[in-house]
Design a protein around this motif. Structure first.
Motif, PDB file in Angstrom:
ATOM      1  N   GLY A  50       0.799  -1.220   0.000  1.00  0.00           N
ATOM      2  CA  GLY A  50       0.000   0.000   0.000  1.00  0.00           C
ATOM      3  C   GLY A  50       0.829   1.265   0.000  1.00  0.00           C
ATOM      4  N   TRP A  77     -14.706  -4.091   1.387  1.00  0.00           N
ATOM      5  CA  TRP A  77     -13.738  -3.330   0.607  1.00  0.00           C
ATOM      6  C   TRP A  77     -14.243  -3.007  -0.786  1.00  0.00           C
ATOM      7  CZ3 TRP A  77     -10.453  -0.576   2.966  1.00  0.00           C
ATOM      8  CH2 TRP A  77      -9.918  -0.991   4.187  1.00  0.00           C
ATOM      9  N   GLU A 100      -6.774  -4.098  -1.008  1.00  0.00           N
ATOM     10  CA  GLU A 100      -7.291  -4.975   0.047  1.00  0.00           C
ATOM     11  C   GLU A 100      -8.086  -6.128  -0.558  1.00  0.00           C
ATOM     12  OE1 GLU A 100      -6.894  -5.165   3.221  1.00  0.00           O
ATOM     13  OE2 GLU A 100      -5.866  -3.296   3.698  1.00  0.00           O
TER      14      GLU A 100
END
Length: 245
Positions: A5, A143, A163
């Motif tokens: 990320g 998500w 995710e």
């Protein structure tokens, strides 16, 4: 080191806190990948590098050892530290991949990234449809909703999409297939910042809708449908980066 990320977060200008060690690794590594330090060239002397980056010899040496482990450099007696050929680089290393985001566009490299995604993602999503748990399904739906409601936030959308990929990889119960996440993050960051095929807002809307279908197929245990919808997300990302092929 970069965490999963980290590249997506950088799209909004937000950088993770870093120490001297990670700073030097990133500076030298990115300089190599972007061509500032050319392949085959010898890096500046320790004294020059220490002055350039404002670090001690110990920090510099540890950083160079890390880069050597990634295949980017090779220390040679009486020669110095030389930049290695690309064939020796570890392209599954998340840092090496992330540094390519700032490199000059390389169509062949991008095509290779998407081929790799295709090869690794097919069995991963099929296994996910067979082995998912109720908790995996709950997280996938959550998500996917975050993707749908991200609006113009590249960071929120990108992190939510990452995710989703991560949960699918986790639910596949295959340790090696999870290594595709670094490849996914780079291709996703490229897709989020390019408009080769469609406007950015339309890309995000279509991507979110496809992942909802992926989540539904995984929930129902339909491996074939999950694979088809997941492959459609890869094609969408590829078209956004490379244009319609």
């Amino acid at each position: 080191m970069i965490e999963t990320g980290g590249l997506i977060r950088s799209l909004s200008g937000r950088r993770a806190a870093r120490n001297f060690h990670t700073f030097v690794i990133n500076e030298i590594g990115q300089s190599i990948v972007t061509g500032a330090f050319a392949i085959g060239s010898v890096l500046p002397t320790d004294a020059q590098m220490m002055e350039r980056y404002g670090v001690s010899r110990t920090v510099l040496r540890e950083a160079l050892k890390t880069l050597e482990a990634k295949g980017l450099v090779e220390a040679r007696p009486k020669v110095g530290t030389r930049v290695s050929p690309r064939s020796r680089w570890n392209f599954f290393d998340p840092l090496v991949l992330a540094w390519h985001f700032e490199a000059p566009p390389d169509r062949k490299f991008y095509q290779s990234l998407f081929r790799t995604r295709g090869v690794l993602e097919k069995p991963m999503v099929e296994l996910s449809a067979r082995h998912r748990t109720a908790e995996h399904v709950r997280l996938l739906k959550y998500w996917c909703h975050q993707m749908e409601t991200a609006g113009d936030s590249l960071e929120q959308f990108g992190l939510a999409a990452l995710e989703v990929h991560g949960i699918i990889a986790e639910s596949s119960q295959d340790l090696l297939l999870r290594s595709v996440i670094g490849v996914v993050e780079l291709t996703l960051a490229l897709a989020l910042t390019r408009e080769e095929a469609i406007p950015a807002s339309e890309y995000r809307e279509r991507s979110a809708a496809l992942f909802v279908l992926v989540a539904q197929a995984i929930e129902s245990g339909n491996a074939e449908a999950a694979r088809e919808h997941y492959d459609a997300t890869r094609r969408l990302d590829s078209e956004q980066v490379l244009g319609v092929q």
